[in-house]
Scaffold this motif. Structure first.
Motif, short mmCIF file in Angstrom:
data_model
loop_
_atom_site.label_atom_id
_atom_site.label_comp_id
_atom_site.label_asym_id
_atom_site.label_seq_id
_atom_site.Cartn_x
_atom_site.Cartn_y
_atom_site.Cartn_z
N PRO A 237 0.66 -1.18 0.10
CA PRO A 237 -0.09 -0.16 0.01
C PRO A 237 1.00 1.22 -0.19
CG PRO A 237 0.29 -0.95 2.33
CD PRO A 237 0.83 -2.08 1.35
N GLY A 238 1.24 1.62 -1.16
CA GLY A 238 2.41 2.67 -1.19
C GLY A 238 2.17 3.89 -0.62
N ASP A 239 0.81 4.44 -1.00
CA ASP A 239 0.30 5.54 -0.46
C ASP A 239 0.10 5.65 1.04
OD1 ASP A 239 -1.81 3.75 -0.84
OD2 ASP A 239 -3.35 5.39 -1.15
N ARG A 240 0.21 4.54 1.61
CA ARG A 240 -0.40 4.67 3.22
C ARG A 240 0.99 4.30 4.00
NH1 ARG A 240 -4.32 0.67 4.62
NH2 ARG A 240 -3.75 -0.40 2.78
N MET A 241 2.10 3.89 3.47
CA MET A 241 3.35 3.57 4.25
C MET A 241 4.36 4.40 3.72
SD MET A 241 4.57 0.07 2.76
CE MET A 241 6.07 0.10 3.36
N THR A 242 5.47 4.61 4.61
CA THR A 242 6.85 5.21 4.09
C THR A 242 7.79 4.10 3.61
OG1 THR A 242 6.16 7.00 5.60
CG2 THR A 242 8.66 6.72 4.68
N ARG A 243 8.41 4.17 2.73
CA ARG A 243 9.64 3.27 2.05
C ARG A 243 10.88 4.20 2.18
NH1 ARG A 243 9.20 0.09 -3.16
NH2 ARG A 243 11.31 -0.34 -2.26
N VAL A 244 11.86 3.51 2.93
CA VAL A 244 13.16 4.14 2.82
C VAL A 244 14.27 3.23 2.15
CG1 VAL A 244 12.40 5.51 4.91
CG2 VAL A 244 13.68 3.13 5.16
N THR A 245 15.20 3.96 1.85
CA THR A 245 16.43 3.26 1.09
C THR A 245 17.38 3.11 2.04
OG1 THR A 245 17.22 5.40 0.02
CG2 THR A 245 15.73 3.92 -1.03
N ASP A 246 17.33 3.63 3.21
CA ASP A 246 18.32 3.61 4.26
C ASP A 246 17.96 3.18 5.63
OD1 ASP A 246 20.53 4.28 6.21
OD2 ASP A 246 20.94 6.27 5.45
N LEU A 247 18.57 2.12 6.05
CA LEU A 247 17.96 1.68 7.58
C LEU A 247 17.96 2.45 8.58
CD1 LEU A 247 19.41 -2.09 7.32
CD2 LEU A 247 16.86 -1.31 7.86
N LYS A 248 18.97 3.37 8.46
CA LYS A 248 18.96 4.53 9.55
C LYS A 248 17.75 4.96 9.80
CE LYS A 248 23.89 4.57 9.99
NZ LYS A 248 25.29 5.39 9.82
N GLU A 249 17.13 5.40 8.70
CA GLU A 249 15.86 6.22 8.72
C GLU A 249 14.78 5.40 9.39
OE1 GLU A 249 14.68 8.29 5.25
OE2 GLU A 249 16.50 7.88 4.46
#
Length: 454
Positions: free
Chosen positions: A220-232
């Motif tokens: 559900p891409g519009d309802r979650m945040t995807r990050v490319t850095d684990l630290k985030e």
């Protein structure tokens, strides 16, 4: 870590689930059966997928009257002595294959299959249970009632009732609605955890550097945040749920001292993936410094065993009747597909290879070392012998290559042709011919199979 995981992802393309062979009864076939040796108790739902007369299934190899051609197992720790040279493939009813001796099977040229996603819902539900265990004093409260209140009040109901009410203040927790969960790994299980967490009113941060297009479309891409850095993810999560495979040098101690320092002070971890992903010694020091919430898992840890913040469950992730049935059915379909067509789907050590319809009379499936020139030698040898190749597929993964060649006509002497190929191309580990397997023609179960190490 990201670079290594991306490289590994390229070695294993996403593929559709194995399709069950079209026919489900023996028809007019009266030849030998494919013998499948089982370890552990396999769900009858899976065993019933095998057509009678075409497959013989037993936990006792001596009952076949011939050698086993495949192995189907759950938790049995596979030994090299369990695997006869006649075995073409091994399938585990479940996702993990740590018990399957994969490096040795790869060396022997035997594909090892698993059933990814078959137990995903079962694991997801356990993760949600763990989430509640981490946020509320459920486990601690139950233990307090059993070990303190009941003995002290000598099983007198009125006194017990008063203590249960009075002692509730000892186990104040937090609600999960409005909190943030970080999901590391967004495959079959991770994606389901995302959906469940959103339904519970949580915020979700997801991380997966090797996410396939198909898997991404399920999120559900519009309802979650995807990050490319684990630290985030670490910095923003109140709970972190781990859903990555254990890969030495890549995910070993993914949660280490550096990762913990990037986390919120009260973070809780949920780990139903692999114990080695969490550095127990580092987590113990994190706790000793007055930081950290709970760690809920189904893995023991020498540094954490007995610690009040480490809640350990039996290995229950796939221990539901439904998950066992799904895994067994998927395992049966996968190994039948491989034995009958040569297709490789959901293998952990062989390249995904989907052949489509057989273009010709005979199909030669060759397992060989991933060395330069082997494919050319194979096609040259067949061409020199006068065979017309109607289709060829060559894929590789690590040190293993898998080549499927369809010929326009059946060889007059398949055994002699295999021996000639093996004698002139030493990199060949094993090969087998497939024609119309269940029409009493060339390539019937048990025939025309060469293996180098026999």
């Amino acid at each position: 870590m990201l670079t290594k995981m991306l490289e590994l992802a390229k070695e294993r393309a996403e593929a559709p689930a194995a399709a069950a062979p079209a026919s489900s009864d023996s028809g007019d076939y009266d030849g030998p059966a494919f013998n499948v040796l089982t370890f552990n108790a396999i769900s009858s739902v899976g065993l019933e997928r095998f057509p009678k007369g075409r497959y013989a299934i037993s936990g006792d190899g001596s009952s076949f009257g011939a050698e086993p051609m495949a192995i189907m197992l759950r938790s049995h720790k596979l030994q090299e002595s369990d695997v006869d040279p006649s075995v073409r493939g091994i399938v585990r009813c479940g996702a993990g294959t740590n018990n399957c001796n994969v490096p040795k099977m790869t060396e022997l040229g035997i594909p090892v299959f698993n059933t990814p996603g078959a137990n995903a819902n079962a694991v997801k539900e356990l993760v949600i249970c763990a989430l509640l265990l981490a946020s509320r004093g459920i486990y601690e409260g139950i233990t307090h009632v059993e070990n303190v209140i009941l003995p002290e009040e000598k099983m007198e109901d009125e006194k017990i009732a008063k203590r249960i009410e009075a002692d509730k203040k000892m186990f104040v927790g937090n609600e999960i609605a409005g909190k943030t969960i970080g999901v590391v790994g967004l495959g079959q299980i991770g994606a389901r955890v995302v959906e469940a967490a959103l339904a519970l009113g949580m915020n979700v941060i997801g991380y997966d550097p090797v996410l396939s297009v198909d898997a991404a479309m399920r999120l559900p891409g519009d309802r979650m945040t995807r990050v490319t850095d684990l630290k985030e993810l670490y910095a923003g999560s109140d709970y972190i749920s781990l859903h990555v495979p254990y890969i030495p040098g890549v995910t070993h101690h993914l949660i280490d001292a550096e990762a913990l320092e990037a986390c919120k002070p009260g973070v809780s971890f949920l780990n139903f993936a692999r114990g080695e992903i969490v550095d127990g010694e580092a987590l113990k020091k994190f706790w000793d410094a007055g930081k950290g919430g709970k760690y809920i898992s189904d893995f023991s840890d020498p540094f954490l065993n007995g610690h009040p913040k480490h809640v350990v469950l039996p290995h229950l992730g796939a221990s539901t009747a439904e998950a066992e049935e799904n895994s067994a059915a998927m395992a049966a379909d996968t190994i039948m597909n491989f034995l009958e067509t040569g297709d490789v789907v959901n293998s952990v050590n062989f390249p995904t290879t989907i052949t489509g319809s057989r273009e010709g009379h005979a199909r030669l499936c060759v397992v060989h070392e991933n060395s330069p020139g082997v494919l050319g030698q194979l096609t040259t040898k067949l061409g020199d012998k006068g065979y017309n190749i109607t289709q060829q597929i060559n894929n590789s993964r690590g040190d293993i290559a898998y080549t499927v060649i369809d010929l326009q006509e059946n060889p007059e002497d398949p055994d002699a042709l295999q021996q000639e190929i093996a004698g002139s191309i030493p990199e060949v580990i094993s090969m087998r011919f497939l024609s119309d397997v269940f029409e009493n023609k060339m390539g019937s179960p048990g025939t025309y199979f060469y293996v180098r190490w026999a």
